[in-house]
Design a protein around this motif. Structure first.
Motif, PDB file in Angstrom:
ATOM      1  N   ILE A 125      20.968 -29.770  35.249  1.00 37.40           N
ATOM      2  CA  ILE A 125      21.868 -29.561  36.387  1.00 37.40           C
ATOM      3  C   ILE A 125      21.521 -28.211  37.004  1.00 37.40           C
ATOM      4  O   ILE A 125      21.674 -27.168  36.355  1.00 37.40           O
ATOM      5  CB  ILE A 125      23.349 -29.590  35.937  1.00 37.40           C
ATOM      6  N   ILE A 126      21.058 -28.226  38.228  1.00 37.73           N
ATOM      7  CA  ILE A 126      20.576 -27.003  38.879  1.00 37.73           C
ATOM      8  C   ILE A 126      21.757 -26.079  39.179  1.00 37.73           C
ATOM      9  O   ILE A 126      22.713 -26.457  39.854  1.00 37.73           O
ATOM     10  CB  ILE A 126      19.804 -27.342  40.164  1.00 37.73           C
ATOM     11  N   ASP A 127      21.642 -24.849  38.648  1.00 38.91           N
ATOM     12  CA  ASP A 127      22.725 -23.872  38.772  1.00 38.91           C
ATOM     13  C   ASP A 127      22.404 -22.780  39.785  1.00 38.91           C
ATOM     14  O   ASP A 127      23.301 -22.142  40.310  1.00 38.91           O
ATOM     15  CB  ASP A 127      22.991 -23.249  37.399  1.00 38.91           C
ATOM     16  N   ASN A 128      21.115 -22.549  40.044  1.00 37.44           N
ATOM     17  CA  ASN A 128      20.739 -21.521  41.018  1.00 37.44           C
ATOM     18  C   ASN A 128      19.450 -21.935  41.730  1.00 37.44           C
ATOM     19  O   ASN A 128      18.801 -22.916  41.363  1.00 37.44           O
ATOM     20  CB  ASN A 128      20.592 -20.151  40.356  1.00 37.44           C
ATOM     21  N   ILE A 166      25.463 -36.579  25.743  1.00 37.60           N
ATOM     22  CA  ILE A 166      25.583 -35.168  25.372  1.00 37.60           C
ATOM     23  C   ILE A 166      25.479 -34.283  26.614  1.00 37.60           C
ATOM     24  O   ILE A 166      24.664 -34.529  27.496  1.00 37.60           O
ATOM     25  CB  ILE A 166      24.457 -34.776  24.379  1.00 37.60           C
ATOM     26  N   GLU A 167      26.295 -33.228  26.645  1.00 35.26           N
ATOM     27  CA  GLU A 167      26.152 -32.182  27.656  1.00 35.26           C
ATOM     28  C   GLU A 167      25.877 -30.870  26.936  1.00 35.26           C
ATOM     29  O   GLU A 167      26.563 -30.523  25.975  1.00 35.26           O
ATOM     30  CB  GLU A 167      27.422 -32.059  28.504  1.00 35.26           C
ATOM     31  N   THR A 168      24.830 -30.166  27.371  1.00 37.81           N
ATOM     32  CA  THR A 168      24.427 -28.924  26.713  1.00 37.81           C
ATOM     33  C   THR A 168      24.677 -27.722  27.614  1.00 37.81           C
ATOM     34  O   THR A 168      24.861 -27.854  28.822  1.00 37.81           O
ATOM     35  CB  THR A 168      22.933 -28.974  26.331  1.00 37.81           C
ATOM     36  N   SER A 169      24.637 -26.524  26.977  1.00 29.11           N
ATOM     37  CA  SER A 169      24.947 -25.300  27.711  1.00 29.11           C
ATOM     38  C   SER A 169      23.902 -24.213  27.569  1.00 29.11           C
ATOM     39  O   SER A 169      23.895 -23.265  28.342  1.00 29.11           O
ATOM     40  CB  SER A 169      26.299 -24.737  27.237  1.00 29.11           C
ATOM     41  N   SER A 170      23.038 -24.309  26.528  1.00 31.62           N
ATOM     42  CA  SER A 170      22.080 -23.234  26.293  1.00 31.62           C
ATOM     43  C   SER A 170      20.886 -23.755  25.506  1.00 31.62           C
ATOM     44  O   SER A 170      20.857 -24.920  25.083  1.00 31.62           O
ATOM     45  CB  SER A 170      22.746 -22.078  25.546  1.00 31.62           C
ATOM     46  N   TYR A 218      21.932 -40.001  27.746  1.00 32.01           N
ATOM     47  CA  TYR A 218      21.851 -38.913  28.717  1.00 32.01           C
ATOM     48  C   TYR A 218      22.049 -37.575  28.009  1.00 32.01           C
ATOM     49  O   TYR A 218      22.931 -37.428  27.162  1.00 32.01           O
ATOM     50  CB  TYR A 218      22.909 -39.078  29.806  1.00 32.01           C
ATOM     51  N   VAL A 219      21.216 -36.617  28.363  1.00 30.60           N
ATOM     52  CA  VAL A 219      21.394 -35.230  27.936  1.00 30.60           C
ATOM     53  C   VAL A 219      21.528 -34.419  29.213  1.00 30.60           C
ATOM     54  O   VAL A 219      20.545 -34.191  29.935  1.00 30.60           O
ATOM     55  CB  VAL A 219      20.200 -34.736  27.094  1.00 30.60           C
ATOM     56  N   ILE A 220      22.754 -34.034  29.535  1.00 31.49           N
ATOM     57  CA  ILE A 220      23.065 -33.315  30.773  1.00 31.49           C
ATOM     58  C   ILE A 220      23.007 -31.822  30.467  1.00 31.49           C
ATOM     59  O   ILE A 220      23.797 -31.323  29.664  1.00 31.49           O
ATOM     60  CB  ILE A 220      24.459 -33.702  31.301  1.00 31.49           C
ATOM     61  N   CYS A 221      22.080 -31.111  31.101  1.00 28.26           N
ATOM     62  CA  CYS A 221      21.826 -29.704  30.757  1.00 28.26           C
ATOM     63  C   CYS A 221      22.465 -28.778  31.786  1.00 28.26           C
ATOM     64  O   CYS A 221      21.909 -28.552  32.872  1.00 28.26           O
ATOM     65  CB  CYS A 221      20.328 -29.440  30.658  1.00 28.26           C
ATOM     66  N   ASN A 222      23.594 -28.231  31.430  1.00 29.46           N
ATOM     67  CA  ASN A 222      24.323 -27.307  32.299  1.00 29.46           C
ATOM     68  C   ASN A 222      23.980 -25.862  31.963  1.00 29.46           C
ATOM     69  O   ASN A 222      23.247 -25.574  31.025  1.00 29.46           O
ATOM     70  CB  ASN A 222      25.825 -27.543  32.159  1.00 29.46           C
ATOM     71  N   GLY A 223      24.574 -24.945  32.697  1.00 33.58           N
ATOM     72  CA  GLY A 223      24.458 -23.529  32.379  1.00 33.58           C
ATOM     73  C   GLY A 223      23.352 -22.838  33.149  1.00 33.58           C
ATOM     74  O   GLY A 223      22.456 -23.459  33.727  1.00 33.58           O
TER      75      GLY A 223
END
Length: 467
Positions: free
Chosen positions: A156-159, A102-106, A127-132
């Motif tokens: 996933i580090i965005d900032n 799974i890939e998540t966004s929020s 795997y749970v890939i946490c984007n956003g």
């Protein structure tokens, strides 16, 4: 002269096609008798053909399996589903039948993950890939998932601040990825994606925030191109820059072992659609291997996050032509019994194309028309400017009802259209049907949601809440 609609299609395209066939001059989609569906449930109508989700997942797995074997690639492949394409339970249930991740966004995505884990649909090692971009609630939900022992949750580090925010709430050491802020095509309004960290800043960021941090282990580099995975000089150039960053990171970070190339597989948007998926997968795998061999580093495990490709081709919408308006000597408007803005918002918002075909009357003469929706909004239309080519349909005849279908609409349309909520001009949301297939090939249907009525909308608007 051949003037039947069927002649037009057969002379213009290779037809029938794998998913589209005619039976008694009526259209079938994946063996679904669409006119029978209309007779049973009416129109307008939305439907989801669930088996197509599993089919596309397994097609992609096979392409990567073939490419890995062809190039003797030593890394593994992991298929993730990008939930923002469609969050519905029936979509996730079908997708997770195929051993995926799974890939998540929020933030609320994590609540869905928790539900799926509790029901046994999502296994503990997935795997749970946490984007956003991660606000407070998203950070807290990710921390909860990790603190409960879901070790393969990878934010996933965005900032630059996210590691500190996560570390404040996560008890044990955890894995992270870093997203590359890719450079956009020259025709874009901006040069660099707002998401992620710039190419040149990633290694310095690692050295400053990760290298000597005992709580954080870098496992993944994340790469995504907004225009999708296409055989263009731009895509291969961006992939090559991404691989150079991976090489530089790998040399200072031995724990880095995965490359996430995001989503972006296109889906069929016309009968003339052509795309060599196996070639693209093979070439991506080959490019990764060649680059790693050149710099003498181990090849990474490959992750993808296919969203539209997973669910898009499972969806469809059926409308009836209510009326024809001859507005001048050249333009005929066929009015559908719904709204494009609310039921297929991408046709309005980003001029997206879908496969559009009549359901019945294929043996009738055809005419060139424009398609209009019911709202009193001048943008509620689907015409030749948006569809690249002119629209042709069987001639309108008041005494012979005409039904049309838009296909491969399963990604984003319900969430962007505000499923279950207010619709533009209060045009009701259509009935939605789920279609599945039994082991013996029998198709089954059930109603997922009924068409909205006045009471539904008045309640949302607050007219009956004080009663």
């Amino acid at each position: 002269m051949n003037t039947k609609y069927r002649d037009l299609i057969e002379q213009t395209f290779y037809f029938p096609q794998e998913e589209f066939k005619l039976e008694d001059n009526e259209l079938q989609f994946h063996g679904i008798d669409l006119m029978k569906l209309v007779e049973q449930y009416g129109a307008p109508l939305k439907f989801t053909y669930l088996p197509k989700i599993s089919e596309n997942i397994n097609r992609a797995k096979e392409w990567f399996k073939n490419a890995i074997k062809e190039h003797d690639y030593k890394g593994k492949y992991n298929y993730c589903y990008c939930t923002k394409s469609s969050h519905f339970e029936h979509v996730l249930n079908e997708a997770l039948n195929n051993d995926i991740h799974i890939e998540t966004s929020s933030a609320f995505d994590i609540n869905i993950v928790q539900k799926l884990k509790k029901s046994g649909k999502l296994h503990k090692d997935a795997y749970v890939i946490c984007n956003g971009f991660k606000r407070d609630q998203y950070i807290s939900n990710i921390a909860d998932l990790l603190n409960e022992g879901h070790k393969n949750c990878i934010p996933i580090i965005d900032n630059y601040e996210e590691i500190d925010l996560l570390s404040e709430q996560i008890d044990d050491p955890y894995k992270i990825g870093i997203r590359i802020a890719s450079e956009e095509e020259p025709k874009f309004e901006f040069y660099t994606s707002r998401l992620g960290i710039g190419y040149k800043n990633i290694v310095p960021f690692f050295n400053k925030k990760v290298k000597d941090n005992p709580q954080v282990e870098l496992k993944m580099l994340h790469f995504f191109i907004n225009t999708g995975i296409r055989d263009t000089a731009y895509y291969w150039n961006e992939l090559n820059k991404c691989l150079k960053v991976y090489i530089d990171l790998k040399k200072v970070c031995p724990s880095l072992d995965s490359l996430n190339i995001g989503g972006g597989f296109p889906i069929k948007n016309s009968l003339a659609f052509e795309y060599d998926y196996q070639y693209m997968v093979s070439e991506i795998v080959n490019q990764i291997k060649l680059t790693c061999e050149e710099y003498e580093v181990e090849v990474p495990n490959i992750f993808t996050e296919f969203g539209s490709f997973t669910v898009g081709e499972s969806g469809g919408a059926i409308y009836e032509i209510l009326y024809q308006k001859q507005q001048n000597d050249r333009e005929k408007w066929n009015m559908i019994n719904s709204s494009f803005i609310t039921t297929l918002p991408d046709t309005w918002a980003i001029s997206k194309k879908f496969v559009m075909l009549p359901i019945n009357r294929w043996n009738d003469e055809y005419e060139r028309i424009l398609l209009g929706g019911l709202t009193c909004d001048s943008d509620d239309y689907y015409n030749s400017e948006q569809n690249t080519n002119a629209i042709y349909l069987p001639k309108y005849k008041k005494e012979k009802p005409l039904f049309i279908g838009f296909f491969n609409t399963g990604a984003y349309q319900e969430s962007i259209g505000g499923f279950g909520g207010l619709q533009h001009c209060l045009i009701p949301q259509p009935k939605h049907i789920l279609i599945d297939k039994e082991k013996d090939g029998t198709l089954t249907t059930k109603v997922f949601s009924e068409q909205q009525n006045a009471e539904d909308l008045l309640h949302i608007l607050g007219y009956d809440r004080n009663k």
